[in-house]
Motif scaffolding. Structure first.
Motif, PDB file in Angstrom:
ATOM      1  N   GLY A  16      -0.359   6.201 -14.446  1.00  0.00           N
ATOM      2  CA  GLY A  16      -1.167   5.160 -13.825  1.00  0.00           C
ATOM      3  C   GLY A  16      -1.831   4.310 -14.876  1.00  0.00           C
ATOM      4  N   TYR A  62       4.127  -3.809  -6.686  1.00  0.00           N
ATOM      5  CA  TYR A  62       3.842  -2.752  -7.666  1.00  0.00           C
ATOM      6  C   TYR A  62       2.491  -2.095  -7.394  1.00  0.00           C
ATOM      7  CZ  TYR A  62       3.249  -0.486 -12.222  1.00  0.00           C
ATOM      8  OH  TYR A  62       3.052   0.429 -13.223  1.00  0.00           O
ATOM      9  N   GLN A  76       0.676  -2.367  -4.634  1.00  0.00           N
ATOM     10  CA  GLN A  76       0.668  -1.817  -3.285  1.00  0.00           C
ATOM     11  C   GLN A  76       1.412  -0.489  -3.211  1.00  0.00           C
ATOM     12  OE1 GLN A  76      -1.103  -2.685  -0.563  1.00  0.00           O
ATOM     13  NE2 GLN A  76      -2.092  -4.049  -2.045  1.00  0.00           N
ATOM     14  N   GLY A  77       2.334  -0.276  -4.140  1.00  0.00           N
ATOM     15  CA  GLY A  77       3.001   1.024  -4.215  1.00  0.00           C
ATOM     16  C   GLY A  77       2.009   2.126  -4.558  1.00  0.00           C
ATOM     17  N   PHE A  78       1.093   1.841  -5.496  1.00  0.00           N
ATOM     18  CA  PHE A  78       0.026   2.788  -5.813  1.00  0.00           C
ATOM     19  C   PHE A  78      -0.901   2.958  -4.619  1.00  0.00           C
ATOM     20  CE2 PHE A  78       1.158   1.472 -10.159  1.00  0.00           C
ATOM     21  CZ  PHE A  78       1.186   2.687 -10.813  1.00  0.00           C
ATOM     22  N   ASN A  79      -1.204   1.846  -3.955  1.00  0.00           N
ATOM     23  CA  ASN A  79      -2.130   1.889  -2.832  1.00  0.00           C
ATOM     24  C   ASN A  79      -1.568   2.727  -1.680  1.00  0.00           C
ATOM     25  OD1 ASN A  79      -4.558   1.238  -1.528  1.00  0.00           O
ATOM     26  ND2 ASN A  79      -3.617  -0.487  -0.463  1.00  0.00           N
ATOM     27  N   GLN A  80      -0.271   2.666  -1.465  1.00  0.00           N
ATOM     28  CA  GLN A  80       0.343   3.484  -0.412  1.00  0.00           C
ATOM     29  C   GLN A  80       0.174   4.969  -0.696  1.00  0.00           C
ATOM     30  OE1 GLN A  80       4.408   2.301   0.122  1.00  0.00           O
ATOM     31  NE2 GLN A  80       3.885   0.235   0.846  1.00  0.00           N
ATOM     32  N   ALA A  81       0.237   5.326  -1.980  1.00  0.00           N
ATOM     33  CA  ALA A  81       0.040   6.728  -2.364  1.00  0.00           C
ATOM     34  C   ALA A  81      -1.383   7.186  -2.075  1.00  0.00           C
ATOM     35  CB  ALA A  81       0.352   6.912  -3.850  1.00  0.00           C
ATOM     36  N   PHE A  82      -2.337   6.228  -2.056  1.00  0.00           N
ATOM     37  CA  PHE A  82      -3.732   6.535  -1.749  1.00  0.00           C
ATOM     38  C   PHE A  82      -4.024   6.439  -0.256  1.00  0.00           C
ATOM     39  CE2 PHE A  82      -4.684   4.737  -6.197  1.00  0.00           C
ATOM     40  CZ  PHE A  82      -4.531   5.984  -6.787  1.00  0.00           C
ATOM     41  N   GLY A  83      -3.009   6.073   0.528  1.00  0.00           N
ATOM     42  CA  GLY A  83      -3.208   5.980   1.975  1.00  0.00           C
ATOM     43  C   GLY A  83      -3.587   4.602   2.453  1.00  0.00           C
ATOM     44  N   ASN A  84      -3.172   3.554   1.689  1.00  0.00           N
ATOM     45  CA  ASN A  84      -3.464   2.157   2.057  1.00  0.00           C
ATOM     46  C   ASN A  84      -4.963   1.921   2.272  1.00  0.00           C
ATOM     47  OD1 ASN A  84      -0.745   1.172   2.046  1.00  0.00           O
ATOM     48  ND2 ASN A  84      -0.407   2.228   3.991  1.00  0.00           N
TER      49      ASN A  84
END
Length: 222
Positions: A53, A170, A172-180
């Motif tokens: 990250g 890119y 938002q890919g991290f954000n999806q892992a955090f549950g949006n």
């Protein structure tokens, strides 16, 4: 006018000229040394420890030290060096995270890396000067300055990251892992361990070193 009075006047004039000229030889030497330290650190894990990250960095420590010893302008210069090495990491691909941002937008990555670090260095110097006027023992101000070097670095970098890259696939890919989550919670979660390591390290190391150098090399506390 007596000889003693003449010497007093000459001393006052020398001090006035020094203030007008800005940095003296000692300041320039210290600034050069800190610049060199930043450049060396940029090629070691102490400068940039790359993770999956956000990269962990201790580059803000020399920036904070310079800002406290020599003022906001020196802090801005050292912040520029910090930012330039960070941008270099993005351009060369040495940092996978920054390199991906560079591929998305070189201009936005430049703004993310350099102006944020320059502002961090400048404001660290300003905050130190303000706190030092309230700190009668002239000790806490150094640790406050060290803390704010890391805090402002994280604040400006993450704020700019969200502002310029939030809508990219890119990030938002991290954000999806955090549950949006929302941008604020995203920053808290994304910084995570980085902030827990960088801020205490900058506070302690920056405070101890800057105060020690101020007392020994500069023969003063502030």
């Amino acid at each position: 006018m007596s000889e003693l009075e003449t010497k007093a006047v000459e001393t006052t004039e020398v001090k006035a000229v020094s203030k007008k000229k800005g940095m003296n030889v000692k300041d320039l030497t210290t600034l050069g040394l800190l610049t060199g330290i930043l450049l060396v650190m940029s090629f070691t894990p102490l400068g940039y420890f790359h993770t999956f990250g956000l990269d962990i960095s201790l580059m803000m420590i020399p920036v904070g030290i310079g800002a406290m010893l020599m003022g906001p302008k020196a802090g801005a210069w050292l912040g520029f060096i910090f930012g330039a090495t960070s941008f270099y990491q993005a351009v060369t691909g040495a940092s996978p995270f920054s390199a991906m941002l560079f591929n998305i937008s070189p201009v936005s990555t430049f703004l993310l890396c350099i102006p944020t670090r320059m502002l961090m260095g400048f404001l660290t110097g300003v905050i130190f000067l303000l706190v030092s006027k309230l700190d009668k023992k002239k000790t806490a101000c150094f640790f406050v300055g060290g803390f704010f070097a890391a805090f402002l670095n994280t604040l400006f970098f993450m704020s700019t990251l969200v502002l310029l890259f939030w809508n990219t696939e890119y990030i938002q890919g991290f954000n999806q892992a955090f549950g949006n989550v929302n941008p604020f919670l995203f920053v808290v979660l994304f910084v995570g361990v980085n902030g827990a390591l960088e801020m205490p390290a900058s506070c302690i190391a920056g405070g101890v070193v800057s105060k020690a150098v101020s007392r020994t090399l500069y023969k003063k506390v502030v």
